[in-house]
Design an enzyme around this catalytic site. Structure first.
Site, short mmCIF file in Angstrom:
data_model
loop_
_atom_site.label_atom_id
_atom_site.label_comp_id
_atom_site.label_asym_id
_atom_site.label_seq_id
_atom_site.Cartn_x
_atom_site.Cartn_y
_atom_site.Cartn_z
N THR A 169 2.94 5.59 -7.00
CA THR A 169 3.91 4.98 -7.86
C THR A 169 2.93 3.94 -8.65
O THR A 169 1.89 3.41 -8.09
CB THR A 169 4.69 4.10 -7.03
OG1 THR A 169 5.55 5.04 -6.30
CG2 THR A 169 5.80 3.22 -8.05
N GLU A 196 0.78 -1.05 0.19
CA GLU A 196 -0.12 0.03 -0.03
C GLU A 196 0.78 1.15 -0.08
O GLU A 196 0.50 2.38 -0.67
CB GLU A 196 -0.85 0.07 1.21
CG GLU A 196 -1.96 -1.12 1.25
CD GLU A 196 -2.95 -0.66 0.08
OE1 GLU A 196 -3.04 0.44 -0.42
OE2 GLU A 196 -3.56 -1.77 -0.60
N CYS A 210 -17.33 3.32 -20.38
CA CYS A 210 -18.60 3.12 -20.10
C CYS A 210 -19.19 2.09 -20.79
O CYS A 210 -20.24 1.38 -20.37
CB CYS A 210 -19.34 4.50 -20.21
SG CYS A 210 -18.49 5.77 -19.28
N LEU A 263 12.07 4.46 -6.40
CA LEU A 263 10.66 4.83 -6.19
C LEU A 263 10.40 6.22 -5.85
O LEU A 263 8.99 6.76 -6.00
CB LEU A 263 10.19 4.09 -4.94
CG LEU A 263 9.99 2.37 -5.45
CD1 LEU A 263 9.50 1.75 -4.07
CD2 LEU A 263 8.87 2.20 -6.29
FE1 SF4 Z 1 -18.57 4.99 -16.87
FE2 SF4 Z 1 -19.75 5.17 -14.65
FE3 SF4 Z 1 -18.75 2.82 -15.13
FE4 SF4 Z 1 -17.18 4.78 -14.90
S1 SF4 Z 1 -18.73 3.77 -13.14
S2 SF4 Z 1 -17.03 3.50 -16.50
S3 SF4 Z 1 -18.37 6.48 -15.48
S4 SF4 Z 1 -20.26 3.72 -16.29
#
Ligand code: SF4
Length: 346
Positions: free
Chosen positions: A53, A47, A209, A90
């Site tokens: 990075t 983490e 999307c 890093l």
């Molecule tokens: Fe697109 Fe919403 Fe999915 Fe992000 S969460 S990829 S903005 S549909």
């Protein structure tokens, strides 16, 4: 105060959102080495390395680090120089120093056992809210949310958040929304799935999307402009000047303070001698600075500072040197010294 529409926080929404996300994660989630462990030490290391990075860079460092410092006890007993050397490349070396301090605190305050309480974790050097929640979730299966760069972007888009996420109100809205969505049982797999959705689908500039498994739950109208962030302070330009002096296969270096405290750098100089032109120039970023590094050849001076030392060029590989200085040193040595002198210069 949540500030998101009520349908986004209904139990039905949360449940169906999680199942769509987890179905996708089962097929497309990344197989990362720190996902296969429950060791809080290994998870802490991953983490902290992942802050600022890229995953691809962290992959090789993570493995080598665990070989060299496999647990809190080994790290606590290591020298600062050894720790900085392992972190070399890093950047943001305060992270490495804090890890060593945290290891000492785990040994001193907690008898070598990493605490399970988030409040106690946050008392350790360098461990903030995100890191504590990540360890609580990934190592101890606690039902807590995480908000880091990837999940912040996903959550801001899902809820169409119109507030800067790096200001207090926006940050709290994200943490609250994340808490509502997180499952009440273990959040380990769910949090990894949300991180991967941000890393693989809900990308910063061009979110995919069309293939998003949680598209039906998303309220973003213009996802590419989310999340909103405060205007950045203007980039500051700085020039740093350093001397390059070699003598019989040895190079003059100085132990740094400030940003590279504990590492070895070319000795800083205030101004070059009149008419002296730089023999190397490079730029590198640091926070909101753009730093120009200029190196000037210097005749071997008398050493007045106990922080300066003549170092054999064959041992350069074994001492911590920040990357911009190491690159400059190697280039200048290759240009100026016979090849056989550089056999182990790094
Ligand atoms: Fe697109 Fe919403 Fe999915 Fe992000 S969460 S990829 S903005 S549909």
């Amino acid at each position: 105060m949540l500030n998101v529409s009520s349908d986004l926080i209904s139990p039905d929404y949360s449940r169906t959102f999680r199942s769509s996300l987890l179905r996708w994660y089962g097929r497309h989630g990344r197989d990362l080495p720190w996902r296969g462990t429950r060791d809080p030490y290994a998870i802490l290391i991953s983490e902290v390395m992942l802050q600022q990075t890229q995953v691809t860079t962290v992959l090789s460092y993570y493995k080598e680090w665990l070989e060299r410092f496999p647990d809190f006890a080994t790290l606590a007993c290591a020298s600062e120089s050894g720790v900085l050397h392992a972190w070399q490349g890093l950047g943001y070396y305060a992270r490495a120093r804090n890890l060593r301090s945290a290891a000492k605190a785990v040994l001193g305050r907690h008898r070598g056992r990493f605490p399970e309480s988030i409040a106690q974790m946050r008392q350790l050097p360098g461990i903030g809210r995100y890191t504590a929640h990540a360890i609580a979730s990934f190592a101890f299966d606690q039902p807590v949310p995480i908000v880091e760069a990837n999940t912040a972007r996903v959550l801001a888009r899902l809820s169409n958040l119109q507030k800067p996420i790096d200001a207090a109100a926006g940050r709290e809205a994200l943490w609250n929304y994340a808490a509502v969505l997180a499952p009440k049982g273990t959040a380990r797999t769910y949090n990894s799935a949300l991180v991967d959705l941000g890393a693989l689908v809900c990308l910063p500039r061009q979110p995919k999307c069309g293939i998003c498994p949680v598209r039906d739950f998303c309220r973003a109208t213009k996802p590419e402009i989310l999340p909103i962030k405060k205007a950045r302070p203007p980039l500051k330009r700085m020039t740093e000047r350093h001397a390059f002096a070699v003598r019989q296969n040895r190079i003059l270096l100085q132990q740094a303070d400030g940003r590279w405290r504990g590492m070895w750098i070319l000795p800083p100089i205030k101004a070059p001698l009149k008419g002296n032109r730089s023999i190397h120039m490079a730029t590198f970023p640091f926070t909101n600075h753009r730093i120009t590094l200029r190196i000037f050849a210097q005749h071997p001076p008398r050493i007045h500072s106990r922080l300066r030392r003549w170092i054999d060029v064959r041992s350069l590989d074994s001492i911590p040197i920040p990357s911009p200085h190491r690159r400059a040193i190697i280039k200048l040595l290759v240009e100026r010294l016979p090849r056989r002198s550089l056999a182990k210069a790094g």
